[in-house]
Design a protein around this motif. Structure first.
Motif, PDB file in Angstrom:
ATOM      1  N   UNK A   1       0.821  -1.214   0.052  1.00 16.55           N
ATOM      2  CA  UNK A   1      -0.002   0.010   0.085  1.00 16.55           C
ATOM      3  C   UNK A   1       1.021   1.318   0.057  1.00 16.55           C
ATOM      4  N   UNK A   2       1.912   1.301   0.668  1.00 17.25           N
ATOM      5  CA  UNK A   2       2.858   2.449   0.830  1.00 17.25           C
ATOM      6  C   UNK A   2       3.414   2.567  -0.802  1.00 17.25           C
ATOM      7  N   UNK A   3       3.999   1.470  -1.490  1.00 16.93           N
ATOM      8  CA  UNK A   3       4.239   1.482  -2.676  1.00 16.93           C
ATOM      9  C   UNK A   3       3.323   2.232  -3.647  1.00 16.93           C
ATOM     10  N   UNK A   4       2.112   1.852  -3.407  1.00 22.22           N
ATOM     11  CA  UNK A   4       1.002   2.261  -4.243  1.00 22.22           C
ATOM     12  C   UNK A   4       0.695   3.948  -3.859  1.00 22.22           C
ATOM     13  N   UNK A   5       0.780   4.359  -2.846  1.00 21.69           N
ATOM     14  CA  UNK A   5       0.924   5.691  -2.564  1.00 21.69           C
ATOM     15  C   UNK A   5       1.952   6.673  -3.226  1.00 21.69           C
ATOM     16  N   UNK A   6       3.287   5.816  -3.243  1.00 23.77           N
ATOM     17  CA  UNK A   6       4.374   6.359  -3.827  1.00 23.77           C
ATOM     18  C   UNK A   6       4.022   6.732  -5.570  1.00 23.77           C
ATOM     19  N   UNK A   7       3.567   5.302  -6.066  1.00 19.39           N
ATOM     20  CA  UNK A   7       3.192   5.464  -7.455  1.00 19.39           C
ATOM     21  C   UNK A   7       2.080   6.791  -7.712  1.00 19.39           C
ATOM     22  N   UNK A   8       1.186   6.719  -6.877  1.00 16.14           N
ATOM     23  CA  UNK A   8       0.093   7.966  -7.064  1.00 16.14           C
ATOM     24  C   UNK A   8       0.849   9.322  -7.002  1.00 16.14           C
ATOM     25  N   UNK A   9       1.734   9.155  -5.806  1.00 16.18           N
ATOM     26  CA  UNK A   9       2.355  10.592  -5.734  1.00 16.18           C
ATOM     27  C   UNK A   9       2.973  11.073  -7.037  1.00 16.18           C
TER      28      UNK A   9
END
Length: 442
Positions: free
Chosen positions: A177-185
């Motif tokens: 989930x943290x990686x997903x947040x980074x991709x979105x950012x």
């Protein structure tokens, strides 16, 4: 000033009414429920900042096991929410156990109004502070220096700005989930919403209404039109966590929406165009599931334009010391502790443990050490490695106890915490189930 959302869970409706009246001047939104079985739905719908959670429900149990189970579920489904435990049993050991599991505070019944309000508003301030820090601090992703993570970082930086669908794989606790947040950012959609839905926490009967929404009158409780997750994520990113838990019959409906780039609300007839960037995550082997007929091959190709794999922590050991220190600094600040450090023995233990629960297990272990620490140094006995087998890969499980633990844990997830259903599926009594949960610390 009223602010934030609180979820109150207690099977005593008189207490629910009393607490709701008491908190009206402090919280903008107060959601009160009597059954813990409704917790997953309320976490998705209301996204509370604080959860006031009773420790014992009408099962007749008074050991707090059910409350501790739901505490873990809340921390899993909405880790940013602060949980304050509520119990009629002034058991210090239970309080310590709750704190170890991530609770922000512990309130004993009968409660003092001022103390309860203080505990809940303090918990909200922690949540608000975390939100502000994330907003101001940019990336929350810890890349480390290991070659495998540097390769992953380079790949993310290449694909984040595209609209390609991404599948993230990795064991529990690796930070999907943290990686997903980074991709979105890093994406061109960063100014729009990132909407997350845990497919493992959505009952099959609610799948369509959750993802596609519904129109007024579609079913008994549909009193007004409601947007689904696809519409809420319009122009942004939709994150489908635990995609491997989606039932086979429902996979076709998801595939149709992705192919047509439009959805139809439950009970409706109009095609609603959708513009979302899809990110999915799983800890399961989807190709093996395709081979066994559990997952649609055409859906796998649709969601797997780019495949990113997060390695387990034991395969990036050079990153463990820096991660542990990052968590140490974070929780020293969060809990207003004096400056703390690891002894050399603690550092050796941290570096040597297998951390089968990955980053999540390391994080919780350091947080517990900070909470319970009385001095400025954290020694090796303060680092809890007893949970190391909790997420142990199945091919490394060698004992009957470990197999039993994994089966109970899996069934608890599949039944969304419905203890009667779990006991029925496992073929044991409810009392036996609670004894097993206590034995394995689930």
């Amino acid at each position: 000033m009223k602010q934030g959302t609180i979820l109150v869970v207690d099977d005593n409706r008189n207490i629910l009414a009393t607490v709701k009246m008491l908190l009206e001047d402090y919280f903008e939104t107060i959601v009160a429920i009597a059954s813990p079985d409704n917790i997953p739905a309320r976490l998705r719908e209301d996204r509370p900042d604080v959860v006031l959670l009773d420790m014992n429900f009408r099962s007749g149990m008074n050991s707090g096991n059910e409350g501790l189970y739901w505490l873990r579920q809340v921390k899993k489904l909405r880790p940013q929410a602060q949980v304050v435990l509520f119990t009629a049993y002034a058991d210090i050991q239970l309080a310590v156990t709750g704190l170890k599991e991530g609770a922000a505070d512990f309130v004993v019944k009968p409660f003092d109004n001022a103390k309860l309000v203080a505990a809940l508003t303090d918990a909200y301030r922690k949540t608000a502070g975390t939100k502000t820090a994330v907003k101001a601090g940019g990336s929350g992703m810890f890349w480390g220096q290991s070659p495998c993570m540097q390769e992953l970082k380079a790949m993310v930086e290449k694909v984040a700005a595209t609209d390609a669908n991404i599948l993230i794989t990795g064991e529990n606790g690796t930070g999907k989930e943290v990686l997903t947040n980074e991709i979105h950012r890093l994406s061109l959609r960063r100014d729009r919403r990132l909407v997350t839905i845990d497919m493992g926490a959505v009952a099959e009967t609610l799948f369509e209404s959750e993802l596609f929404g519904y129109v007024k009158g579609a079913f008994t409780d549909a009193k007004a039109d409601k947007e689904g997750m696809f519409e809420l994520a319009e122009g942004g990113t939709l994150f489908l966590d635990e995609i491997g838990n989606l039932g086979y019959s429902l996979q076709a409906k998801l595939l149709t929406a992705l192919q047509r780039r439009s959805i139809v609300r439950v009970g409706g007839s109009s095609q609603i165009p959708i513009d979302v960037r899809l990110v999915c995550a799983t800890n399961r082997d989807l190709r093996r599931m395709v081979a066994s007929g559990e997952f649609r091959e055409d859906l796998l190709y649709r969601i797997n334009t780019i495949h990113l794999h997060l390695p387990p922590l034991r395969e990036r050991r050079e990153d463990i010391p820096a991660l542990a220190r990052m968590f140490l600094d974070r929780y020293v600040t969060m809990y207003n502790k004096p400056r703390m450090d690891f002894t050399p023995a603690a550092e050796r233990k941290i570096a040597g443990l297998p951390w089968y629960g990955n980053i999540r297990e390391l994080q919780h272990s350091v947080e517990k050490a900070v909470i319970l620490g009385d001095g400025r140094m954290i020694d090796e006995q303060d680092i809890d490695g007893n949970t190391a087998a909790a997420e142990k890969p199945l091919d490394e499980v060698q004992t009957i106890d470990e197999m039993e633990r994994r089966l109970i844990e899996k069934t608890l997830r599949e039944c969304e915490g419905n203890m009667s259903l779990v006991a029925s599926r496992l073929g044991v009594s409810r009392q036996t189930l609670y004894n097993k949960i206590k034995k394995y610390g689930l």
